[in-house]
Design an enzyme around this catalytic site. Structure first.
Site, PDB file in Angstrom:
ATOM      1  N   ASP A  17       0.770  -1.178   0.028  1.00 30.92           N
ATOM      2  CA  ASP A  17       0.071  -0.229  -0.021  1.00 30.92           C
ATOM      3  C   ASP A  17       0.960   1.150   0.105  1.00 30.92           C
ATOM      4  O   ASP A  17       1.865   1.414   0.818  1.00 30.92           O
ATOM      5  CB  ASP A  17      -0.775   0.073   1.348  1.00 30.92           C
ATOM      6  CG  ASP A  17      -1.880   1.045   1.300  1.00 30.92           C
ATOM      7  OD1 ASP A  17      -2.039   1.678   0.267  1.00 30.92           O
ATOM      8  OD2 ASP A  17      -2.653   1.055   2.421  1.00 30.92           O
ATOM      9  N   ASP A 115      -3.370   2.077  -5.881  1.00 25.90           N
ATOM     10  CA  ASP A 115      -1.704   2.009  -5.168  1.00 25.90           C
ATOM     11  C   ASP A 115      -1.880   0.833  -4.212  1.00 25.90           C
ATOM     12  O   ASP A 115      -0.915   0.859  -3.228  1.00 25.90           O
ATOM     13  CB  ASP A 115      -1.802   3.470  -4.251  1.00 25.90           C
ATOM     14  CG  ASP A 115      -2.808   3.494  -2.931  1.00 25.90           C
ATOM     15  OD1 ASP A 115      -3.956   2.980  -3.285  1.00 25.90           O
ATOM     16  OD2 ASP A 115      -2.348   3.859  -1.983  1.00 25.90           O
ATOM     17  N   GLU A 116      -2.697  -0.083  -4.232  1.00 25.30           N
ATOM     18  CA  GLU A 116      -2.764  -1.194  -3.158  1.00 25.30           C
ATOM     19  C   GLU A 116      -3.049  -2.695  -3.982  1.00 25.30           C
ATOM     20  O   GLU A 116      -3.924  -2.634  -4.748  1.00 25.30           O
ATOM     21  CB  GLU A 116      -4.029  -0.797  -2.306  1.00 25.30           C
ATOM     22  CG  GLU A 116      -3.921  -1.597  -1.042  1.00 25.30           C
ATOM     23  CD  GLU A 116      -5.444  -0.914  -0.462  1.00 25.30           C
ATOM     24  OE1 GLU A 116      -5.906   0.104  -0.332  1.00 25.30           O
ATOM     25  OE2 GLU A 116      -5.947  -1.863   0.284  1.00 25.30           O
TER      26      GLU A 116
END
Ligand SMILES: [Mg+2]
Length: 361
Positions: A17, A115-116
């Site tokens: 993350d 983003d993860e």
């Protein structure tokens, strides 16, 4: 009392993350923003007080600002904070770079957001901790952004781990230390514990993972229903969900055959509403969005036509908008005298929805 059978889970799962993703990108590109509270949201003073915080940097978070808060409230907490409208085009480019890096380590990548992602690196000979260090290094080198990674044998612990040592940290949770880790977590760190559940736990005097683990399964089920059952297993670090890496279905859709053909616009519209409603529910449940809206029409002679509208960006999952688009395609292609035996509505060019993107609008 036998609570559950312990099976040793031999998987190696990472949850990666990026830290305050949108804010971090903007600070990278405009270093003068680093020392200020930075809020990624439309400035409420220029937007009639509307808008929602997509993310905020750590200086803003120290003032109590968090994502999904109203921009108006953020402005009150940080009158001198900088408000920047999100630049999704830019974030998507960085997102693609990051996901490329993930795929150097395993093809078993489950994207969760821009983003993860979860990575199943079981097949890799290196240890999870080593891989985490290498992934963080490559992300930093290639994008100049920091990330946090949780390393464990299941998705639940990996996710809790990445949250635990944020920003710019790694947490390794193994079979030996998992209970110790969980026992110290505050009750609100557990998955699914929102404001209401937290209030209930406050009343019960339950503040951390240890106290949660001491509650019986029956008690948890009585107090919290299905969520109580989830929490029972969470407190023990048990989670068997697999990293869902296989490509998503090509399309998702609904169709309906009618015993008596539809001959009136009104009837068609009612059916489109029904079909769109169930399509939207199913897409929300699967957390996917799509760029192409398709309709399918079959008449009494079994002539079938399909029509589609493809957009550059995914369709907003707004029922009224989708019904109108479906109806427009119908009207543009079907004359006034029609008899419809089958109607279908589907979405293709699918991608996973990100919470942040959806909650902005
Ligand atoms: Mg993030």
């Amino acid at each position: 009392m036998v609570e559950f059978l312990t099976t040793i889970d031999k998987r190696k799962i990472l949850h990666v993350d990026l830290d305050a993703f949108y804010a971090q990108i903007e600070m990278r590109d405009q270093p003068e923003l680093r020392s200020k509270p930075l809020i990624i949201a439309r400035d409420p003073t220029q937007n009639n007080g509307h808008g929602v915080v997509a993310t905020a940097n750590y200086a803003a978070r120290q003032l109590g600002i968090h994502s999904a808060m109203s921009a108006f409230e953020a402005k009150r907490l940080a009158p001198n904070g900088i408000f920047l409208s999100p630049n999704f085009t830019k974030y998507k480019v960085v997102s693609a770079q990051i996901h490329d890096i993930f795929r150097r380590f395993t093809n078993k990548v489950e994207p969760v957001a821009f983003d993860e992602a979860y990575l199943d690196v079981t097949a890799n000979v290196l240890s999870g901790a080593t891989l985490a260090a290498e992934i963080r290094h490559q992300i930093l080198k290639e994008t100049h952004l920091t990330s946090s990674i949780g390393v464990s044998h299941n998705k639940l612990l990996a996710k809790l781990g990445s949250e635990y040592n944020k920003p710019n940290g790694v947490t390794v949770i193994n079979h030996e230390n998992q209970l110790q880790f969980l026992d110290c977590l505050s009750i609100s760190a557990f998955r699914g514990v929102g404001r209401k559940t937290k209030e209930k736990f406050d009343k019960l005097g339950i503040t951390n993972g240890l106290e949660l683990r001491q509650m019986s399964r029956e008690e948890l089920k009585t107090e919290f229903g299905k969520m109580g059952e989830h929490l029972y297993w969470q407190a023990r670090g048990v989670h068997f969900g697999a990293v869902e890496w296989q490509r998503q279905r090509q399309s998702v859709g609904k169709e309906e055959t009618f015993d008596r053909a539809l001959r009136e616009t009104n009837a068609v519209q009612i059916e489109f509403k029904r079909l769109v409603n169930s399509l939207v529910m199913s897409m929300n449940r699967q957390k996917i969005v799509g760029r192409t809206l398709n309709i399918k029409i079959r008449d009494e002679q079994f002539n079938t036509i399909t029509r589609a509208i493809t957009q550059d960006d995914p369709w907003t999952l707004n029922e009224a908008t989708l019904v109108m688009a479906a109806q427009t395609m119908f009207d543009d292609n079907i004359g006034p005298d029609f008899s419809v035996r089958l109607l279908g509505v589907s979405m293709s060019n699918l991608q996973s929805a990100t919470f942040e993107e959806m909650s902005l609008f």
